[in-house]
Design a protein around this motif. Structure first.
Motif, PDB file in Angstrom:
ATOM      1  N   ALA A  97      35.505  39.559  44.198  1.00  0.00           N
ATOM      2  CA  ALA A  97      35.591  39.514  45.664  1.00  0.00           C
ATOM      3  C   ALA A  97      37.056  39.638  46.084  1.00  0.00           C
ATOM      4  O   ALA A  97      37.379  40.279  47.079  1.00  0.00           O
ATOM      5  CB  ALA A  97      34.995  38.218  46.195  1.00  0.00           C
ATOM      6  N   LEU A  98      37.914  38.995  45.327  1.00  0.00           N
ATOM      7  CA  LEU A  98      39.351  39.083  45.568  1.00  0.00           C
ATOM      8  C   LEU A  98      40.002  39.626  44.310  1.00  0.00           C
ATOM      9  O   LEU A  98      39.617  39.238  43.203  1.00  0.00           O
ATOM     10  CB  LEU A  98      39.943  37.693  45.859  1.00  0.00           C
ATOM     11  CG  LEU A  98      39.901  37.159  47.280  1.00  0.00           C
ATOM     12  CD1 LEU A  98      40.454  35.747  47.309  1.00  0.00           C
ATOM     13  CD2 LEU A  98      40.671  38.039  48.246  1.00  0.00           C
ATOM     14  N   LYS A 146      33.130  43.658  45.227  1.00  0.00           N
ATOM     15  CA  LYS A 146      31.897  43.381  45.973  1.00  0.00           C
ATOM     16  C   LYS A 146      32.030  43.958  47.378  1.00  0.00           C
ATOM     17  O   LYS A 146      33.134  44.082  47.885  1.00  0.00           O
ATOM     18  CB  LYS A 146      31.711  41.855  46.067  1.00  0.00           C
ATOM     19  CG  LYS A 146      31.353  41.202  44.770  1.00  0.00           C
ATOM     20  CD  LYS A 146      31.097  39.701  44.977  1.00  0.00           C
ATOM     21  CE  LYS A 146      30.680  39.046  43.680  1.00  0.00           C
ATOM     22  NZ  LYS A 146      30.310  37.628  43.855  1.00  0.00           N
ATOM     23  N   PRO A 147      30.946  44.317  48.009  1.00  0.00           N
ATOM     24  CA  PRO A 147      29.569  44.078  47.627  1.00  0.00           C
ATOM     25  C   PRO A 147      29.026  45.110  46.652  1.00  0.00           C
ATOM     26  O   PRO A 147      29.510  46.245  46.575  1.00  0.00           O
ATOM     27  CB  PRO A 147      28.822  44.194  48.952  1.00  0.00           C
ATOM     28  CG  PRO A 147      29.595  45.183  49.725  1.00  0.00           C
ATOM     29  CD  PRO A 147      31.029  44.964  49.330  1.00  0.00           C
ATOM     30  N   LYS A 178      35.263  34.489  50.117  1.00  0.00           N
ATOM     31  CA  LYS A 178      35.235  35.919  50.393  1.00  0.00           C
ATOM     32  C   LYS A 178      33.972  36.565  49.830  1.00  0.00           C
ATOM     33  O   LYS A 178      33.383  37.431  50.454  1.00  0.00           O
ATOM     34  CB  LYS A 178      36.479  36.626  49.855  1.00  0.00           C
ATOM     35  CG  LYS A 178      36.546  38.059  50.400  1.00  0.00           C
ATOM     36  CD  LYS A 178      37.702  38.870  49.906  1.00  0.00           C
ATOM     37  CE  LYS A 178      37.533  40.310  50.431  1.00  0.00           C
ATOM     38  NZ  LYS A 178      38.443  41.261  49.806  1.00  0.00           N
ATOM     39  N   THR A 217      31.432  38.478  52.133  1.00  0.00           N
ATOM     40  CA  THR A 217      31.160  39.887  51.816  1.00  0.00           C
ATOM     41  C   THR A 217      29.667  40.134  51.730  1.00  0.00           C
ATOM     42  O   THR A 217      29.176  41.149  52.212  1.00  0.00           O
ATOM     43  CB  THR A 217      31.835  40.262  50.491  1.00  0.00           C
ATOM     44  OG1 THR A 217      33.230  40.062  50.613  1.00  0.00           O
ATOM     45  CG2 THR A 217      31.562  41.705  50.105  1.00  0.00           C
ATOM     46  N   LYS A 267      36.100  38.305  56.167  1.00  0.00           N
ATOM     47  CA  LYS A 267      36.545  38.955  54.911  1.00  0.00           C
ATOM     48  C   LYS A 267      38.025  39.334  55.011  1.00  0.00           C
ATOM     49  O   LYS A 267      38.789  39.119  54.085  1.00  0.00           O
ATOM     50  CB  LYS A 267      35.776  40.261  54.722  1.00  0.00           C
ATOM     51  CG  LYS A 267      34.624  40.233  53.762  1.00  0.00           C
ATOM     52  CD  LYS A 267      33.921  41.556  53.713  1.00  0.00           C
ATOM     53  CE  LYS A 267      34.700  42.616  52.992  1.00  0.00           C
ATOM     54  NZ  LYS A 267      33.895  43.866  52.838  1.00  0.00           N
ATOM     55  N   CYS A 308      40.252  36.462  54.636  1.00  0.00           N
ATOM     56  CA  CYS A 308      40.274  36.008  53.231  1.00  0.00           C
ATOM     57  C   CYS A 308      41.241  36.853  52.412  1.00  0.00           C
ATOM     58  O   CYS A 308      41.991  36.330  51.573  1.00  0.00           O
ATOM     59  CB  CYS A 308      38.885  36.101  52.599  1.00  0.00           C
ATOM     60  SG  CYS A 308      37.672  34.981  53.311  1.00  0.00           S
TER      61      CYS A 308
END
Lengths: 151, 150
Positions: free
Chosen positions: A114-115, A135-136, B82, B86, B94, B97
């Protein structure tokens, strides 16, 4: 209505696969029965990722931890595609992927994040994943991958 | 006539969430997952998001009060936050983040705190808008009426 996803074929009659007709989109059905595994500690992510894999015609299971995923495979379950979150509670994402490869798993393994953190991609790739994606989980990159697996 | 008006109002509400940048196409993916068997899937997923995230937000708030800040821990929490944001297509949340991560990377505590305040603001605004949307959707007749399979 134009297909939402590039390369999507028009609707065809098929009893195979898990495709759904929804709002004019025809998600693909596959020649093989494709099986997927989602490894993600977040319940919400598991639900959504499992759902999207299902929409794309993949019969999917979801587990919370790397250990649970490894156990499932050790018990004989096989998968065509495995997606692993970068952050897992004890056994990390890369450790999980490494263990699976050591166990002889030849499935497509995708690391998900995600990060973005420096070194994550290298760690995942060194562990033996096929790809490392943000993601997604999206049908846009999933479907072409599945098409390859189906051939 | 009234029925059509309601339907149009719900449609306009939904479209504005995209036009104003609150939601991205991931939300459409969630809508794709809604069917007769799961007629309220989107609302259920969004409810789960707000339930689980509230705990996470509390943890981040507490972590931001520590001195010195544990940036590794903050990164881990933010990754979760996040990831969830997401999953439902919460576009503005998002973005905050991602910004938070940039401040964490360089150890800028002030930046992290400021950004997190903004993230919480966007999170709350989205919650109100989605609640209003779901309420409007439930109160009017929906386009995809759920009929049990025979």
């Amino acid at each position: 209505m134009a297909p939402a996803i590039e390369g999507m074929v028009p609707a065809i009659e098929s009893s195979e696969g898990n495709n759904k007709m929804n709002k004019g989109y025809q998600y693909p059905s596959w020649k093989k029965k494709l099986r997927g595994l989602v490894v993600d500690n977040e319940e919400l992510c598991r639900i959504v990722e499992k759902g999207i894999m299902g929409l794309c015609g993949v019969e999917t299971q979801a587990v919370e931890t790397g250990e649970a995923a490894v156990e499932l495979i050790a018990s004989g379950a096989t998968f065509d595609i495995i997606v692993i979150d970068r952050f897992l509670p004890s056994m990390t994402g890369p450790e999980t992927a490494r263990k699976m490869r050591e166990m002889g798993v030849e499935s497509k393994i995708i690391g998900l994040f995600a990060l973005y953190f420096e070194g994550d991609e290298e760690e995942f790739v060194a562990a033996g994943v096929d790809d490392f994606k943000e993601k997604p989980l999206s049908p846009n990159w999933l479907v072409p991958m599945l098409r390859e697996l189906d051939n | 006539m009234e029925r059509n008006q309601m339907h149009r109002q719900v449609s306009v509400m939904r479209q504005s969430l995209f036009d104003q940048g609150y939601l991205d196409e991931q939300f459409i993916q969630l809508e794709e997952l809604q069917d007769d068997a799961n007629p309220n899937f989107v609302e259920e997923v969004v409810t789960l998001y707000y339930r689980d995230s509230s705990r996470l937000i509390l943890s981040i708030d507490q972590a931001l009060e520590r001195n010195p800040l544990d940036f590794n821990k903050l990164d881990t929490y933010m990754h979760q936050f996040k990831g969830s944001s997401t999953s439902i297509g919460a576009k503005k949340v998002k973005a905050e983040c991602t910004q938070f991560r940039e401040y964490c990377k360089v150890g800028n505590g002030e930046g992290c705190m400021r950004t997190f305040q903004q993230a919480k603001k966007e999170y709350t605004i989205l919650k109100r808008k989605l609640e209003a949307y779901f309420q409007a959707r439930q109160s009017g007749p929906s386009e995809t009426a759920c009929r049990p399979r025979n």
